[in-house]
Design a protein around this motif. Sequence first.
Motif, mmCIF file in Angstrom:
data_model
loop_
_atom_site.group_PDB
_atom_site.id
_atom_site.type_symbol
_atom_site.label_atom_id
_atom_site.label_comp_id
_atom_site.label_asym_id
_atom_site.label_seq_id
_atom_site.Cartn_x
_atom_site.Cartn_y
_atom_site.Cartn_z
ATOM 1 N N ASP A 172 31.214 54.765 -102.440
ATOM 2 C CA ASP A 172 32.350 54.391 -103.282
ATOM 3 C C ASP A 172 32.951 55.643 -103.904
ATOM 4 O O ASP A 172 32.484 56.135 -104.926
ATOM 5 C CB ASP A 172 31.899 53.414 -104.367
ATOM 6 C CG ASP A 172 33.076 52.863 -105.175
ATOM 7 O OD1 ASP A 172 34.238 53.086 -104.762
ATOM 8 O OD2 ASP A 172 32.831 52.211 -106.207
ATOM 9 N N HIS A 199 34.240 52.473 -99.498
ATOM 10 C CA HIS A 199 35.473 52.233 -100.236
ATOM 11 C C HIS A 199 36.023 53.542 -100.784
ATOM 12 O O HIS A 199 35.280 54.414 -101.249
ATOM 13 C CB HIS A 199 35.188 51.271 -101.401
ATOM 14 C CG HIS A 199 36.309 51.143 -102.389
ATOM 15 N ND1 HIS A 199 36.223 51.645 -103.682
ATOM 16 C CD2 HIS A 199 37.543 50.579 -102.296
ATOM 17 C CE1 HIS A 199 37.336 51.390 -104.329
ATOM 18 N NE2 HIS A 199 38.157 50.746 -103.512
ATOM 19 N N ILE A 376 32.984 45.637 -103.913
ATOM 20 C CA ILE A 376 32.528 47.008 -103.671
ATOM 21 C C ILE A 376 31.122 47.114 -104.226
ATOM 22 O O ILE A 376 30.877 47.517 -105.372
ATOM 23 C CB ILE A 376 33.479 48.034 -104.312
ATOM 24 C CG1 ILE A 376 34.908 47.763 -103.854
ATOM 25 C CG2 ILE A 376 33.049 49.442 -103.913
ATOM 26 C CD1 ILE A 376 35.108 47.690 -102.355
#
Length: 467
Positions: A172, A199, A376
């Motif tokens: 992330d 992500h 996420i």
Amino acid sequence: MRALVLLLPSLTAHAATIEVSPGEDWCTVVNGADPGDEIVLGAGDHAGPCNITSASVTVRGEPASVIYSGSSSNVVDLNASDVTLLNLHFGPTNPNIDAIKIKSGDRTHVEGCVFTQVGGISISANTSDSDGIVIAGNTFTDLQATGVYLGCHGGAGSCAATDFRFEHNLIDGVTSSGVGYGIEVKVDSWGVLADNVIHNAQGPAIHIFGATADGSVSVVERNYLVDSRVNNTLEIGGGPAVVRNNIVSGDPNYALYVYDYGGRGITRDVQVVGNTFDGEVGLASSIWAAGLGHELQDNATTVSAIDPTSGIPMDGNVFCDSACWTGDYWPTDGGLLTTSGVSTDLDDDFCGTARTDPPHVGALQRAGLTGPTLTIDFKSTFGCEGDADTDTDTDTDTDTDTDTDTDTDTDTDTDADTDADESSSDTLDTGDTANPKTGCGCAASPAPGIGAIWLCLVGIILRRRDS
């Protein structure tokens, strides 16, 4: 929320368990261990760096942080086979300082570790050949360079990472002065990339460069890849590769881009089946041709209609609007994805749910009233099971419910690892036209009918090297 650590079988039985408290010289203990020993780092901070040279050992934190604020070495260098690193925290590090650099050795396992604000590559294997690397259940956040870098740009003549597994990881956020990939798999490196969530990478979430040897197939399956900021989210720069059961968002660029990186001529046997692409798919017209073993079937996409390309299996693809699904890409009962018919024989879907016969179009097989909740986080939090589908309708929906990148990799490491993250620029093959979209491997929309593909032509990549 952290996912449960995916513990893979140890390669050796533990001969002894050795506990090390913060402040003690854990590196000396590790390098004095016997094969099969487990070194347990007590909760707290443990000073790096460490060059691990003992084979067949496990280093496990309770969890523990390995701290290194210098610039003359990586945090951990590995020069031994069958080393397992569990539950260790890394970062922040200074620019170009890797957290874990696999310099030599096979069957490295990195599991349940956390990488935050790493200034170099979080896990790299780009110095010598490696085989059987497992990277599983790790968290990568707010990275300052590419997350994972496997293999050398020069391919097998320089180094290759073969038969690796990259599974159940969360990445992330990647910001870099170069490309900033989630994971970059270089030429002649190959393995399985499955069930990951990536992500907000700066560059591609996943980039596969392909392989020159037959049988060196990379499999990209059941991943949730979301919104690379500058580049296309999933890039395939060479085959052979199997891309199936992924959910990929391409905002603001393409969700998927397939092309011949650097004009190497190794883009063949690329099979793209049963995926959901929220965004355009780009297929370089110069390489997406008959006789090369390509397949593009049974995918759902939100952008562009599909024009058949002569000689290429392109059946069952569906252009979707909001009526295709409810929630997070869950197929609407009786909608296009469940009734259009498919051409491929897919065994499971994004969730690992068995596909009915025939399977539904896209990454998800409708097997209940509700589908997974995509966030996420680790994929294990998505709730992929679904609810029992008690629909009483009689539709035919078969709900059975169930760079010129020279990669010199100077890596002089006299003590200092001078790998400069993304230090040179990659250029795309020169046979395709430029593209107004930014990033690597992006494509321009062709004139109507040209290439008989989805909106695509190859653009010019400015890519810098991760090392």
